[in-house]
Each structure stands twice: as structure tokens, then as C-alpha cells.
Design a protein around this motif. Structure first.
Motif, short mmCIF file in Angstrom:
data_model
loop_
_atom_site.label_atom_id
_atom_site.label_comp_id
_atom_site.label_asym_id
_atom_site.label_seq_id
_atom_site.Cartn_x
_atom_site.Cartn_y
_atom_site.Cartn_z
N PHE A 25 -7.13 6.21 -3.18
CA PHE A 25 -6.82 5.09 -2.30
C PHE A 25 -7.35 3.80 -2.92
O PHE A 25 -8.48 3.77 -3.41
CB PHE A 25 -7.46 5.33 -0.94
N VAL A 26 -6.54 2.74 -2.87
CA VAL A 26 -6.95 1.44 -3.39
C VAL A 26 -7.11 0.43 -2.26
O VAL A 26 -8.14 -0.23 -2.16
CB VAL A 26 -5.94 0.91 -4.42
N ALA A 27 -6.08 0.29 -1.43
CA ALA A 27 -6.12 -0.73 -0.38
C ALA A 27 -5.17 -0.33 0.74
O ALA A 27 -4.18 0.36 0.51
CB ALA A 27 -5.71 -2.09 -0.93
N GLY A 28 -5.50 -0.80 1.96
CA GLY A 28 -4.65 -0.53 3.10
C GLY A 28 -4.58 -1.73 4.01
O GLY A 28 -5.48 -2.57 4.02
N ILE A 29 -3.51 -1.79 4.78
CA ILE A 29 -3.32 -2.89 5.72
C ILE A 29 -2.64 -2.34 6.96
O ILE A 29 -1.68 -1.57 6.88
CB ILE A 29 -2.51 -4.04 5.06
N ARG A 30 -3.15 -2.72 8.12
CA ARG A 30 -2.59 -2.25 9.38
C ARG A 30 -1.27 -2.95 9.71
O ARG A 30 -0.86 -3.88 9.01
CB ARG A 30 -3.60 -2.47 10.50
N GLN A 31 -0.67 -2.50 10.76
CA GLN A 31 0.71 -2.89 11.07
C GLN A 31 0.92 -4.40 11.15
O GLN A 31 1.91 -4.92 10.61
CB GLN A 31 1.14 -2.26 12.39
N ASN A 32 0.02 -5.13 11.79
CA ASN A 32 0.23 -6.57 11.89
C ASN A 32 -0.63 -7.36 10.92
O ASN A 32 -0.70 -8.59 11.01
CB ASN A 32 -0.02 -7.06 13.32
N GLY A 33 -1.25 -6.67 9.98
CA GLY A 33 -1.98 -7.33 8.91
C GLY A 33 -3.37 -7.81 9.28
O GLY A 33 -4.04 -8.46 8.47
N ASP A 34 -3.85 -7.46 10.48
CA ASP A 34 -5.13 -8.00 10.92
C ASP A 34 -6.32 -7.23 10.36
O ASP A 34 -7.45 -7.73 10.35
CB ASP A 34 -5.20 -8.04 12.44
N ILE A 35 -6.09 -6.02 9.90
CA ILE A 35 -7.18 -5.20 9.36
C ILE A 35 -6.78 -4.72 7.97
O ILE A 35 -5.69 -4.19 7.78
CB ILE A 35 -7.47 -3.99 10.26
N THR A 36 -7.66 -4.96 7.02
CA THR A 36 -7.45 -4.47 5.66
C THR A 36 -8.66 -3.67 5.22
O THR A 36 -9.76 -3.80 5.78
CB THR A 36 -7.22 -5.64 4.68
N ASP A 37 -8.45 -2.84 4.23
CA ASP A 37 -9.51 -1.96 3.73
C ASP A 37 -9.31 -1.80 2.23
O ASP A 37 -8.16 -1.76 1.76
CB ASP A 37 -9.43 -0.61 4.45
N TYR A 38 -10.42 -1.69 1.50
CA TYR A 38 -10.36 -1.58 0.05
C TYR A 38 -11.36 -0.55 -0.45
O TYR A 38 -12.45 -0.40 0.12
CB TYR A 38 -10.68 -2.92 -0.61
N THR A 39 -11.01 0.10 -1.53
CA THR A 39 -12.02 0.91 -2.19
C THR A 39 -13.03 -0.03 -2.85
O THR A 39 -12.70 -1.17 -3.22
CB THR A 39 -11.37 1.84 -3.22
N ASP A 40 -14.25 0.44 -2.96
CA ASP A 40 -15.34 -0.44 -3.41
C ASP A 40 -15.06 -1.09 -4.76
O ASP A 40 -15.43 -2.25 -5.00
CB ASP A 40 -16.66 0.34 -3.47
N SER A 41 -14.43 -0.38 -5.65
CA SER A 41 -14.26 -0.87 -7.02
C SER A 41 -13.32 -2.06 -7.13
O SER A 41 -13.30 -2.74 -8.17
CB SER A 41 -13.78 0.25 -7.94
#
Length: 120
Positions: free
Chosen positions: A47-63
């Protein structure tokens, strides 16, 4: 059927930037969390990055935190990954995917991938 088509990969020198794009079809795009994964030679897909349906929440791998930015345009059925300050260890095939709850770090549908090569 669901189709995810990535583009924007290529060869870049360390420190450079690339912007990956993913065009989605066959689904109600705004209803799905989206993400990016990558697989380097001899390694497992991660996993590298994710974004929720309306773009309000994002997530990234630490690197990649602080270097990569995920975004989406629901009107265009597009998701993007802006990659800055690229490093040789970012070399991989990058895949766009829809994400499964509850952790939103597991893929459901995949694209075919786009190659990113970072030279030192």
C-alpha cells in the motif's frame, strides 16, 4: 465491468517528480475509496496511499509521507498520485485500486499498472 487504467509512469532522476493518473469506469466512482499500491522487483505489493470517497481523508505509508500526495476528481472519475523528491527505492510498478473497508489498505479491483523507474 470495472476498469482502472493508470498512466504517467516513466523514467526520472532521483529528486525528480512524476504525476500518476488513474481513469476509472464501470463503477459509481464517488462511492469508492481509492488507493495506490506498488510492487518492486522481488518484493510484495504494498500500500502506498489512499483517499476516501469525498477526498477528506487520506493515508500514506510512512516511506512516502511528505513526498507523495493522493487526490481525486469525482466529476472526472480520476485519481492522482503526485510524487515528489523521488528516490531509487520508489522504483516499482504502481497500481491504482479501489479499497476495502475497514482498514482501507486492501485492494478490491486493480488496474494494469504503470512503471516508475527512478535512477540514482
Amino acid at each position: 465491468q470495472v476498469q482502472l487504467v493508470e498512466s504517467g509512469g516513466g523514467l526520472v532522476q532521483a529528486g525528480g517528480s512524476l504525476r500518476l493518473s488513474c481513469a476509472a469506469s464501470g463503477l459509481t466512482f464517488s462511492a469508492y475509496p481509492m488507493g495506490w499500491f506498488r510492487q518492486a522487483p522481488g518484493k510484495e505489493r504494498e500500500f502506498v496511499a489512499g483517499i476516501r470517497q469525498n477526498g477528506d481523508i487520506t493515508d500514506y505509508t510512512d516511506s512516502v509521507k511528505g513526498r507523495f500526495t493522493v487526490s481525486r476528481d469525482n466529476a472526472k472519475y480520476m485519481v492522482y498520485l503526485q510524487m515528489n523528491s523521488l528516490k531509487p527505492e520508489d522504483t516499482a510498478i504502481y497500481y491504482c485500486a479501489t479499497l476495502l473497508p475497514p482498514d482501507y489498505k486492501r485492494p478490491r479491483w486493480w488496474g494494469q499498472g504503470t512503471q516508475v523507474t527512478v535512477s540514482s
